[in-house]
Design an enzyme around this catalytic site. Sequence first.
Site, PDB file in Angstrom:
ATOM      1  N   HIS A  84       0.873  -1.167   0.000  1.00 38.01           N
ATOM      2  CA  HIS A  84       0.000   0.000   0.000  1.00 38.01           C
ATOM      3  C   HIS A  84       0.918   1.226   0.000  1.00 38.01           C
ATOM      4  O   HIS A  84       2.028   1.175   0.547  1.00 38.01           O
ATOM      5  CB  HIS A  84      -0.834  -0.058   1.290  1.00 38.01           C
ATOM      6  CG  HIS A  84      -1.893   0.997   1.416  1.00 38.01           C
ATOM      7  ND1 HIS A  84      -1.614   2.313   1.702  1.00 38.01           N
ATOM      8  CD2 HIS A  84      -3.247   0.918   1.320  1.00 38.01           C
ATOM      9  CE1 HIS A  84      -2.753   2.995   1.763  1.00 38.01           C
ATOM     10  NE2 HIS A  84      -3.750   2.180   1.539  1.00 38.01           N
ATOM     11  N   ASP A 102       3.305  -4.539   7.930  1.00 31.63           N
ATOM     12  CA  ASP A 102       2.076  -3.757   7.802  1.00 31.63           C
ATOM     13  C   ASP A 102       0.905  -4.715   8.031  1.00 31.63           C
ATOM     14  O   ASP A 102       0.602  -5.560   7.182  1.00 31.63           O
ATOM     15  CB  ASP A 102       2.021  -3.124   6.407  1.00 31.63           C
ATOM     16  CG  ASP A 102       0.717  -2.362   6.169  1.00 31.63           C
ATOM     17  OD1 ASP A 102      -0.172  -2.393   7.049  1.00 31.63           O
ATOM     18  OD2 ASP A 102       0.596  -1.735   5.101  1.00 31.63           O
ATOM     19  N   LYS A 108     -10.090  -0.114  10.695  1.00 31.49           N
ATOM     20  CA  LYS A 108     -10.313  -1.279   9.831  1.00 31.49           C
ATOM     21  C   LYS A 108     -10.666  -2.516  10.640  1.00 31.49           C
ATOM     22  O   LYS A 108     -10.862  -3.593  10.089  1.00 31.49           O
ATOM     23  CB  LYS A 108      -9.060  -1.555   8.988  1.00 31.49           C
ATOM     24  CG  LYS A 108      -8.783  -0.490   7.914  1.00 31.49           C
ATOM     25  CD  LYS A 108      -7.672  -0.962   7.003  1.00 31.49           C
ATOM     26  CE  LYS A 108      -6.985   0.153   6.247  1.00 31.49           C
ATOM     27  NZ  LYS A 108      -7.801   0.775   5.213  1.00 31.49           N
ATOM     28  N   GLN A 166      -4.243  -4.948   7.027  1.00 33.78           N
ATOM     29  CA  GLN A 166      -5.239  -5.860   6.449  1.00 33.78           C
ATOM     30  C   GLN A 166      -5.166  -7.251   7.057  1.00 33.78           C
ATOM     31  O   GLN A 166      -5.885  -8.153   6.624  1.00 33.78           O
ATOM     32  CB  GLN A 166      -5.026  -5.954   4.920  1.00 33.78           C
ATOM     33  CG  GLN A 166      -5.179  -4.633   4.193  1.00 33.78           C
ATOM     34  CD  GLN A 166      -6.619  -4.145   4.141  1.00 33.78           C
ATOM     35  OE1 GLN A 166      -7.568  -4.906   4.315  1.00 33.78           O
ATOM     36  NE2 GLN A 166      -6.797  -2.852   3.908  1.00 33.78           N
ATOM     37  N   CYS A 221      -4.773   2.582  -3.583  1.00 39.14           N
ATOM     38  CA  CYS A 221      -3.540   3.054  -2.960  1.00 39.14           C
ATOM     39  C   CYS A 221      -2.428   2.031  -3.092  1.00 39.14           C
ATOM     40  O   CYS A 221      -1.605   1.868  -2.178  1.00 39.14           O
ATOM     41  CB  CYS A 221      -3.756   3.425  -1.490  1.00 39.14           C
ATOM     42  SG  CYS A 221      -4.958   4.735  -1.262  1.00 39.14           S
TER      43      CYS A 221
END
Lengths: 154, 436
Positions: free
Chosen positions: B149, B226, B252, B229, B392
């Site tokens: 991202h 990261d 999220k 997600q 993104c």
Amino acid sequence: MQLESMYQEIILDHYKNPHGRGLRDPFDAEVHHVNPTCGDEVTLRVKLDGDTVADVSYEGMGCSISQASVSAMYDLVVGKPVTEALETGEHFMTLMQAKGDPAVAEKLEDELEDAVAFAGVSKYPARIKCALMSWMALKDASARALSTTQAGGQ
Amino acid sequence: MTSTASRPATGARTPLPLDVEAIRADFPILSRTVRDGKRLVYLDSGATSQKPRQVLDAERWFYENVNAAPHRGAHQLAEEATGAYEEARAKVGAFIGAPENEVVFTRNTTEAINLVAYALSNAATAKEPEFRTHAVGQGDEIVVTEMEHHANLIPWQQLCERTGATLRWLGLTDDGRLDLSDLATVVNERTRLVAVTQQSNILGTINPIEQIVARAREVGALVLVDGAQSVPHQPIDVAALGADFLVFSGHKMLGPTGVGVLWGRYEVLDALPPFLTGGSMIEVVRMEGSTFMPPPQRFEAGVPMTAQVVGLGAAVEYLTALGMDKVEEHERALTGYALGKLAEIPGVTVIGPPDTVARGGAVSFTVEGVHPHDVGQVLDDLGIAVRVGHHCAWPVVRRYGVPATTRATFYVHTGYDDVDALADGIRAAQKFFGTV
């Protein structure tokens, strides 16, 4: 479905059979504009003949709205004086800010011809940029072309 | 994290581990209608998740009963606000298997990554020798992947521009996986940090973090994962993950906007200089210079987003009560079903792994002859919210030769009916644009 209010038949026609598409020589200015939120792109060239827009040629990728918009724009501005073409762009901007108000569309019908069909797009804030991208590119390219041709003429 | 995905037949409608109807009743927004009375089919949790009442109640509870600036003031409200804030830190830590002093609250994932990136460049000029351990400079290398991202790409590009370090990256395979064939050369003795996503926001791919961590350890590089997600969608244990940093966003994972998390191994955090400076991160302030608190306070300058942190605490409680293993299984079942349904539609191409092995619930696709924006518009007209565009992650769509995709993402309230609505909507888009 509300879709038909955005995707007028005229828009779909321009999308499927774009007018004036392809990059052509000669040209006075070329610009590349992107819509950074979605990745749509247009490369647009302007050829002037004095103060008149002699040709607008373009290549791009994007959604039906952005592709139809550039095609309708081609019909509207080629052969017109630059100032008039840019004024038409202002009218189109007004239409895009109308939030779907039919009175605005009606008032601009003469100036915008086919492009008045984009009135429905103005109800969808996320799509207004798609319709405006080519007009922004035209404004940019015209300014550059004018400065090039005027500088060249001196 | 290892993925233990079995390979269920895609398209099969196996019983879902979560009670979708009961969960939907917790989400007030799911009872509203959109576009002239249509049921909201929310398939955009990957952009931001909806919030259950429990999270909204927690925020309201804080403002109505406790509101005060934490870590300052000696009055009762200040004490209680500090208590609520720190209790949420402990909950979030427990959610990822971390002690609370390793949990730093940030605004979101993006800010958490920027915090680390700026700390690494600040380290180069820190007057305190103990802050220079991880300094990044000329000759050093930072490694990312082509799958990132923008939030896990641009901060590293910028770090390299500030410091003269070199950015390198791991590429992608045609089936949407990281290409690790050159891992041993891309991650080398010059590598100071590897930044990699655990789950691609666009492809759904779950990456073999352990393999990357193992290589990074060989060369003494830090690893930042990261988890924007992944943390919302699968059980995470930072000890098992083996990385140095894990970053994720509250919004999220059913939590409020405006709060994110940087988890860092304590000894690494402790060796980093601050990023944002100001109140509440200091130890002693003199006009000539100041000293700073230990982590996590060193990285939390200013009055924090206390109500949002409390809301995030409620969100992890909600997820924990559901069971993250069930959340993961639930989404895997939906993903398998969706991949099967999409495969039945001529002209639809999934961008990303074609099965549920090491794959999460983000399904990106293209529809031949219909631009993703137009697909999204038709879906929207039917009440179905999806994401369209480059998500993104512009290098990813470029890698796969498409200008953009349409993306559906699943979460705890997603049911088979939502996936059916998506498939029907795609067919409606094809019909509307005359491609079938």
